[in-house]
Design an enzyme around this catalytic site. Structure first.
Site, PDB file in Angstrom:
ATOM      1  N   ASP A  17      35.124  43.208  34.808  1.00 40.36           N
ATOM      2  CA  ASP A  17      36.218  43.145  34.278  1.00 40.36           C
ATOM      3  C   ASP A  17      36.412  42.862  32.798  1.00 40.36           C
ATOM      4  O   ASP A  17      34.970  41.697  32.848  1.00 40.36           O
ATOM      5  CB  ASP A  17      36.923  42.202  35.350  1.00 40.36           C
ATOM      6  CG  ASP A  17      38.427  41.678  34.713  1.00 40.36           C
ATOM      7  OD1 ASP A  17      38.981  40.758  33.535  1.00 40.36           O
ATOM      8  OD2 ASP A  17      39.248  41.630  35.979  1.00 40.36           O
ATOM      9  N   ASN A  74      46.030  43.405  43.606  1.00 42.37           N
ATOM     10  CA  ASN A  74      47.304  42.667  43.537  1.00 42.37           C
ATOM     11  C   ASN A  74      48.533  43.296  42.796  1.00 42.37           C
ATOM     12  O   ASN A  74      48.750  44.928  43.071  1.00 42.37           O
ATOM     13  CB  ASN A  74      47.159  42.378  41.626  1.00 42.37           C
ATOM     14  CG  ASN A  74      46.571  40.650  41.794  1.00 42.37           C
ATOM     15  OD1 ASN A  74      46.203  39.674  42.335  1.00 42.37           O
ATOM     16  ND2 ASN A  74      45.702  40.850  40.321  1.00 42.37           N
ATOM     17  N   VAL A  81      48.687  46.131  35.301  1.00 40.96           N
ATOM     18  CA  VAL A  81      47.789  47.054  34.789  1.00 40.96           C
ATOM     19  C   VAL A  81      48.658  47.616  36.622  1.00 40.96           C
ATOM     20  O   VAL A  81      48.684  47.706  36.992  1.00 40.96           O
ATOM     21  CB  VAL A  81      47.167  47.532  34.809  1.00 40.96           C
ATOM     22  CG1 VAL A  81      45.932  48.691  34.983  1.00 40.96           C
ATOM     23  CG2 VAL A  81      45.878  46.541  33.818  1.00 40.96           C
ATOM     24  N   HIS A  85      44.151  48.756  41.848  1.00 34.81           N
ATOM     25  CA  HIS A  85      42.987  48.586  41.381  1.00 34.81           C
ATOM     26  C   HIS A  85      42.079  47.854  42.488  1.00 34.81           C
ATOM     27  O   HIS A  85      43.105  47.049  42.879  1.00 34.81           O
ATOM     28  CB  HIS A  85      41.960  48.362  39.798  1.00 34.81           C
ATOM     29  CG  HIS A  85      43.130  47.285  39.204  1.00 34.81           C
ATOM     30  ND1 HIS A  85      44.337  47.457  39.006  1.00 34.81           N
ATOM     31  CD2 HIS A  85      42.796  46.226  39.423  1.00 34.81           C
ATOM     32  CE1 HIS A  85      45.532  46.012  38.444  1.00 34.81           C
ATOM     33  NE2 HIS A  85      43.558  45.474  39.066  1.00 34.81           N
ATOM     34  N   HIS A  87      39.729  43.966  43.017  1.00 32.35           N
ATOM     35  CA  HIS A  87      39.285  43.127  42.390  1.00 32.35           C
ATOM     36  C   HIS A  87      38.174  42.335  42.911  1.00 32.35           C
ATOM     37  O   HIS A  87      38.211  42.099  43.984  1.00 32.35           O
ATOM     38  CB  HIS A  87      39.847  41.591  41.575  1.00 32.35           C
ATOM     39  CG  HIS A  87      40.909  42.093  40.083  1.00 32.35           C
ATOM     40  ND1 HIS A  87      40.338  41.520  38.912  1.00 32.35           N
ATOM     41  CD2 HIS A  87      41.935  42.645  40.311  1.00 32.35           C
ATOM     42  CE1 HIS A  87      41.041  42.579  38.270  1.00 32.35           C
ATOM     43  NE2 HIS A  87      42.424  42.523  39.355  1.00 32.35           N
TER      44      HIS A  87
END
Length: 96
Positions: A17, A74, A81, A85, A87
């Protein structure tokens, strides 16, 4: 996007990140465009299984098994974005 990937195969890529919250903060991203978690379908089951295996590999390779880690997806307005994805961040549970 970073020039070097932590991991990459035909279906998934992993890279750090750009604004890490922990010493290890990786983004695990399916290459197939899936805008949001709610857009996943039964057709994506194989991709999800593969993504899980990659996440498990990254946890182990980054020494987070016993140090604590967090996986976060999220969605909706919490997602900056427009591409699904995960994290991976850590260590959690110990002070570094």
């Amino acid at each position: 996007m970073p020039k070097e990937f932590t991991y990459e195969d035909d279906e998934v890529m992993v890279f750090p990140d750009t604004h890490p919250i922990k010493p290890v903060h990786l983004l695990i991203i399916p290459k197939k465009h899936i805008p949001d978690f709610l857009d996943l379908s039964d057709e994506d089951n194989e991709l999800l299984i593969h993504t899980r295996k990659v996440a498990q590999r990254m946890i182990r390779e980054n020494g987070l098994v016993d140090k604590g880690y967090r996986l976060v997806i999220n969605g909706g307005r919490a997602q900056i974005v427009d591409h699904l994805h995960i994290h991976l961040s850590g260590p959690w549970g110990i002070r570094v």
